[in-house]
Design a protein around this motif. Structure first.
Motif, PDB file in Angstrom:
ATOM      1  N   LEU A  10     -18.078   9.212  -5.525  1.00  0.00           N
ATOM      2  CA  LEU A  10     -17.593   8.191  -4.604  1.00  0.00           C
ATOM      3  C   LEU A  10     -17.894   6.792  -5.151  1.00  0.00           C
ATOM      4  O   LEU A  10     -17.043   5.906  -5.144  1.00  0.00           O
ATOM      5  N   THR A  17       0.849  -1.188   0.000  1.00  0.00           N
ATOM      6  CA  THR A  17       0.000   0.000   0.000  1.00  0.00           C
ATOM      7  C   THR A  17       0.885   1.239   0.000  1.00  0.00           C
ATOM      8  O   THR A  17       1.813   1.329   0.781  1.00  0.00           O
ATOM      9  N   ARG A  18       0.584   2.188  -0.862  1.00  0.00           N
ATOM     10  CA  ARG A  18       1.380   3.413  -0.918  1.00  0.00           C
ATOM     11  C   ARG A  18       0.606   4.581  -0.325  1.00  0.00           C
ATOM     12  O   ARG A  18      -0.589   4.515  -0.135  1.00  0.00           O
ATOM     13  N   LEU A  19       1.348   5.675  -0.030  1.00  0.00           N
ATOM     14  CA  LEU A  19       0.675   6.893   0.398  1.00  0.00           C
ATOM     15  C   LEU A  19      -0.105   7.454  -0.785  1.00  0.00           C
ATOM     16  O   LEU A  19       0.287   7.283  -1.932  1.00  0.00           O
ATOM     17  N   GLY A  20      -1.208   8.145  -0.474  1.00  0.00           N
ATOM     18  CA  GLY A  20      -2.023   8.694  -1.545  1.00  0.00           C
ATOM     19  C   GLY A  20      -2.075  10.205  -1.446  1.00  0.00           C
ATOM     20  O   GLY A  20      -1.323  10.805  -0.676  1.00  0.00           O
ATOM     21  N   PRO A  21      -2.978  10.827  -2.191  1.00  0.00           N
ATOM     22  CA  PRO A  21      -3.074  12.286  -2.168  1.00  0.00           C
ATOM     23  C   PRO A  21      -3.590  12.801  -0.822  1.00  0.00           C
ATOM     24  O   PRO A  21      -4.377  12.147  -0.159  1.00  0.00           O
ATOM     25  N   ALA A  22      -3.121  14.006  -0.438  1.00  0.00           N
ATOM     26  CA  ALA A  22      -3.528  14.585   0.842  1.00  0.00           C
ATOM     27  C   ALA A  22      -4.907  15.222   0.752  1.00  0.00           C
ATOM     28  O   ALA A  22      -5.528  15.501   1.771  1.00  0.00           O
ATOM     29  N   GLY A  23      -5.351  15.489  -0.452  1.00  0.00           N
ATOM     30  CA  GLY A  23      -6.682  16.085  -0.619  1.00  0.00           C
ATOM     31  C   GLY A  23      -7.410  15.347  -1.706  1.00  0.00           C
ATOM     32  O   GLY A  23      -6.818  14.561  -2.443  1.00  0.00           O
ATOM     33  N   GLY A  24      -8.719  15.567  -1.786  1.00  0.00           N
ATOM     34  CA  GLY A  24      -9.483  14.802  -2.766  1.00  0.00           C
ATOM     35  C   GLY A  24     -10.291  15.691  -3.673  1.00  0.00           C
ATOM     36  O   GLY A  24     -10.509  16.867  -3.390  1.00  0.00           O
ATOM     37  N   THR A  25     -10.754  15.107  -4.776  1.00  0.00           N
ATOM     38  CA  THR A  25     -11.580  15.867  -5.699  1.00  0.00           C
ATOM     39  C   THR A  25     -12.994  15.301  -5.744  1.00  0.00           C
ATOM     40  O   THR A  25     -13.847  15.831  -6.445  1.00  0.00           O
ATOM     41  N   ILE A  26     -13.234  14.214  -4.991  1.00  0.00           N
ATOM     42  CA  ILE A  26     -14.564  13.607  -5.020  1.00  0.00           C
ATOM     43  C   ILE A  26     -15.510  14.493  -4.232  1.00  0.00           C
ATOM     44  O   ILE A  26     -15.220  14.840  -3.091  1.00  0.00           O
ATOM     45  N   GLY A  27     -16.642  14.849  -4.828  1.00  0.00           N
ATOM     46  CA  GLY A  27     -17.545  15.751  -4.122  1.00  0.00           C
ATOM     47  C   GLY A  27     -19.007  15.388  -4.266  1.00  0.00           C
ATOM     48  O   GLY A  27     -19.877  16.132  -3.836  1.00  0.00           O
ATOM     49  N   THR A  28     -19.292  14.232  -4.884  1.00  0.00           N
ATOM     50  CA  THR A  28     -20.688  13.831  -5.044  1.00  0.00           C
ATOM     51  C   THR A  28     -20.796  12.348  -4.712  1.00  0.00           C
ATOM     52  O   THR A  28     -19.805  11.629  -4.762  1.00  0.00           O
ATOM     53  N   ARG A  75     -15.547   5.844  -7.783  1.00  0.00           N
ATOM     54  CA  ARG A  75     -14.258   5.464  -7.218  1.00  0.00           C
ATOM     55  C   ARG A  75     -14.309   4.031  -6.684  1.00  0.00           C
ATOM     56  O   ARG A  75     -13.382   3.258  -6.848  1.00  0.00           O
TER      57      ARG A  75
END
Lengths: 295, 532
Positions: free
Chosen positions: B289, B274-285, B292
């Protein structure tokens, strides 16, 4: 003062279990309200009814002036919720979850988000499945505290947090109070409620048994006194409101109802006081007494 | 060393048997019961040697049968018919059993954190895997032996009966090994099952493609499939037990490699890091989700069915060829309507099978709702302004529209390859897309049942899998087992028009039924308590 939450006569059954039994709860706008009770008392059930996730069998519940079952989406725009047991999507990072919940609520304050991440020492780049319980809790807390809402509903939000983080949490709630937000804080940690709450409701077996300010509730509590006197104690045993008296020579130990403290002290002084220790009443004790009754 | 590593295996085997005390007997009863009832049905249907011989000629000339069931090697006895009719499916089902059991007691336990609890007691490093392998492998062998006894009970040749039963067991063993290995790869049991299931699907298709065109086709492909190996045993014919050695070797190798991996990794982790992922997200609906969460499955299924489509598309021409090469079949083929009709019938059966398989994807997409709910991940979402309908719709769209994408991929694969080989891409491609997409309303009905269960009887959403299995068994085996017509009519895929005679009527009413079921699901979920 207006009510942010007003619940009366709420009943909810799950099969044969009566989870809520004629529950009343009133939270005023702008206050931090403690919702106390042991596991299984019905705290989470009440909160889920307030969130429109469960439907009450009978009774009324009003939240921010609306009906929690019917006006769900409109009401949810104005509140943020932290569940007691936070489960995250295994392949989404903490940061993604914070932003998702924030966006769904209609946006979050970016600056506050960064500030909270720092204060809670949370790495938002980790995937959901790699967070410990405390860190999952932090994700939900950051999401709730950084959103711009009138009401925070927190269901045992500090379970899994270490004492340092617990202190950070208390600071954050005090900030929210200063901003004029209403907070419903369910908990079984008394120190937390004592430190934060303006008013408290105590719930047992799905029924609200006590509600009021901490000062109000102290009338129901007892102060523990131990003293060394100049002579043998007199008259204490017959005094109204004195309990569990133990006298050994000139030493006495007893408990006294907080509103009868004055009389007991006068009686002690009449024998001449050499040393005196008094322990203030704690909610702990009040709480224990309520549940001892239940047993 | 090995001794201490296995300490506690016995306790874990008992724990697994206790947890599976209902599930395993159902699998055993199912696999042995169908063996017995298939034998009884075939005994009634083909009493005389002449009728069996005729079946042999037609079955081996029908590429749809060949693709689905494999060749009929021996018609001299009833046993040969049973081995042909039920052998491949028996292997398919026991593979699913082994896969589910192994993952359930290895990776799923580890993911839930229970292995950690167990490993802190006096339990050896290899004990959890060993226990799972013993339970799944033991059940496979038991099923094999009971199948053999059931066949002997029907007065069939004992050698053949054991060749058949052990063939079934061998597939169970191979997939015990496969799942033991896939359980080491990912931290997520869903992914473990998906990889093992994908392997099962691909190897089934290897053998199907290898068999479909008889001797004119790429028969060597069947040697790349554990189910293909069972055909090469030729139960009730040559009874070539040595072929089972391949399965046994594969089992030993896979379990050995898995046990080695166990010693090389940490509890709770997989080989795929497992790797680190983004600190913020763009999913908003909610849809964002759901996309995803569901896109991996949608893309995987679409690619898989695209590959399947190309495999069958490449075989289709050989199907026509096979008929022309075999003058003995000439008369029968003329009765059916010539070589072209054979190819059409082949496509009709293949697209129906693809539709049935796609219904598994649809149900899986719908049931994501339930797993999100029971894992308490739906609760914080539904405490935001997301409406209940919006949330259900965000996942349901993957079943409804996603199902169309998956079927279209299958149709694309069929049409592209068959079109290029027949130099008629312009006609063939739209035909094949249509033949695949007409399956959609029937698949929607099954998804509708799943959503209705979710909305109205959430504790019974698991019944959706029973619905999928029953509709599979009825559609594929119903006519051959001479089930009553009303039972056959219950399965939605029965009513899908057969290529190339596509008519709109049944498609419209199937869509109507699906719509009613979906509406019931939506309305039910809007009114019910969230499971908490």
């Amino acid at each position: 003062m207006t009510s942010a939450i007003s619940v009366s006569g709420l009943v909810k059954t799950f099969g044969p279990t009566r989870a809520l039994d004629d529950l009343d709860l009133n939270v005023q706008t702008g206050e931090v309200h403690g919702f106390l009770g042991p596991n299984g008392a019905g705290k989470s059930t009440t909160i889920r009814i307030l969130l429109g996730l469960l439907r009450a069998d009978s009774g009324t519940a009003r939240l921010l002036g609306g009906d929690p079952w019917k006006d769900t989406a409109a009401l949810h725009r104005r509140l943020a919720y932290v569940p007691g047991d936070v489960n995250l999507w295994p392949n989404l990072t903490g940061g993604e979850v914070i932003d998702l919940l924030g966006r769904l609520r209609g946006g979050l304050r970016k600056q506050r988000r960064e500030e909270l991440l720092e204060r809670f020492e949370l790495d938002p780049r980790k995937k959901g499945r790699t967070y410990s319980k405390g860190n999952r809790q932090k994700v939900a807390l950051v999401a709730a505290l950084s959103s711009d809402v009138e009401l925070l509903i927190l269901d045992e939000p500090t379970s899994g947090l270490d004492p340092l983080m617990e202190a950070v949490f208390q600071d954050c709630i005090n900030d929210e109070r200063e901003r004029g937000r209403t907070v419903l804080l369910s908990s079984h940690i008394l120190a937390e409620v004592e430190a934060l709450c303006d008013r408290v409701s105590i719930i047992r077996n799905g029924h609200c048994v006590e509600t009021g300010t901490l000062a109000d509730l102290r009338h129901l509590t007892r102060t523990s006194i131990s003293a060394e006197l100049a002579g043998p104690p007199n008259g204490l045993a017959n005094l109204d409101g004195v309990h569990d008296l133990v006298a050994e020579g000139n030493r006495v130990k007893f408990e006294v109802d907080s509103d009868k403290l004055d009389l007991a002290l006068k009686q002690l002084v009449s024998s001449g006081v050499r040393t005196l220790t008094s322990q203030p009443p704690t909610l702990e004790e009040l709480f224990l007494r309520h549940y001892e009754d239940a047993k | 060393m090995i001794g201490t590593a296995l300490i506690g295996t016995g306790h874990l085997v008992r724990l697994a048997l206790r947890r599976d005390r209902i599930l395993l007997p159902i699998w055993i009863l199912f696999l042995v019961g169908i063996t017995y009832s298939t034998t009884t049905a075939l005994e009634e249907l083909y009493k005389t040697p002449e009728s069996r011989a005729l079946l042999g000629v037609t079955a081996n000339a029908n590429s749809a049968f060949l693709a689905m069931l494999g060749p009929l090697h021996d018609t001299s006895s009833l046993g040969g018919l049973v081995a042909w009719r039920w052998g491949v499916f028996s292997g398919l089902f026991i593979a699913i059993m082994a896969m589910l059991v192994v993952t359930r007691h290895t990776r799923a336990e580890e993911e839930a954190g229970r292995t950690e609890l167990i490993s802190a007691t006096v339990v050896g490093r290899h004990a959890p895997l060993a226990a799972a392998v013993i339970v799944a492998g033991g059940t496979s062998l038991l099923i094999g032996v009971l199948q053999a006894l059931a066949l002997i009970g029907k007065d069939l040749d004992a050698t053949g009966a054991f060749a058949f039963g052990l063939s079934t067991a061998s597939v169970g063993l191979v997939f015990t090994g496969v799942s033991a290995f896939t359980a080491q790869l990912s931290e997520n049991s869903r992914v473990s099952n998906a990889i093992a299931g994908g392997f099962l699907g691909v190897t089934y298709l290897f053998r199907a493609a290898g068999d479909a065109a008889g001797e004119s086709g790429p028969q060597w492909l069947t040697w790349f499939s554990p189910i293909g190996w069972t055909e090469h045993v030729r139960s009730f014919g040559d009874d070539r037990f040595w072929v089972l050695g391949i399965s046994l070797a594969a089992f030993v190798l896979l379990v050995g490699v898995s046990a080695y991996v166990v010693t090389r990794r940490d509890v709770g982790l997989g080989l795929l890091a497992t790797r680190l992922g983004p600190a913020g997200g763009t999913i908003g609906t909610p849809f964002g989700l759901a996309w995803r969460l569901q896109k991996g499955s949608l893309i995987g299924w679409s690619l898989a069915l695209l590959v399947v489509g190309t495999i069958y598309g490449s075989v289709a021409q050989a199907v026509g060829q096979m008929v022309q090469d075999n003058p003995a079949l000439g008369q029968i083929v003329q009765q059916i309507g010539g070589a072209d009709a054979m190819v059409d019938a082949f496509f009709a059966t293949i697209t129906q099978m693809l539709g049935l398989i796609t219904s598994i994807y649809l149900v899986q997409a719908v049931l994501r709702l339930r797993s999100e709910e029971t894992s308490f991940r739906a609760e914080p979402l539904l405490a935001t302004p997301v409406s209940r309908w919006g949330w259900v719709a965000s996942h349901a769209v993957f079943a409804l529209a996603g199902g169309a994408v998956v079927l279209a991929s299958a149709g694309l694969g069929l049409g592209l390859v068959h079109g290029l080989r027949t130099d008629d891409l312009g006609t063939v491609l739209p035909q094949m897309l249509g033949a695949a997409l007409v399956q959609l309303p029937a698949a929607w009905v099954i998804a509708g049942v799943a959503l209705a269960l979710f909305g109205l009887f959430p504790q019974f959403t698991g019944v959706s899998w029973a619905v999928v299995s029953v509709s599979l068994v009825i559609t594929l085996l119903g006519p051959a087992l001479q089930l009553d017509q009303w039972i056959i009519d219950v399965a939605p895929f029965t009513h899908v028009p057969k290529y190339p005679d596509i008519v709109a009527g049944p498609l419209l009413w199937l869509t109507g039924v699906a719509a009613v079921l979906l509406a019931a699901g939506f309305a039910g979920f809007r009114r019910r308590d969230l499971t908490t």
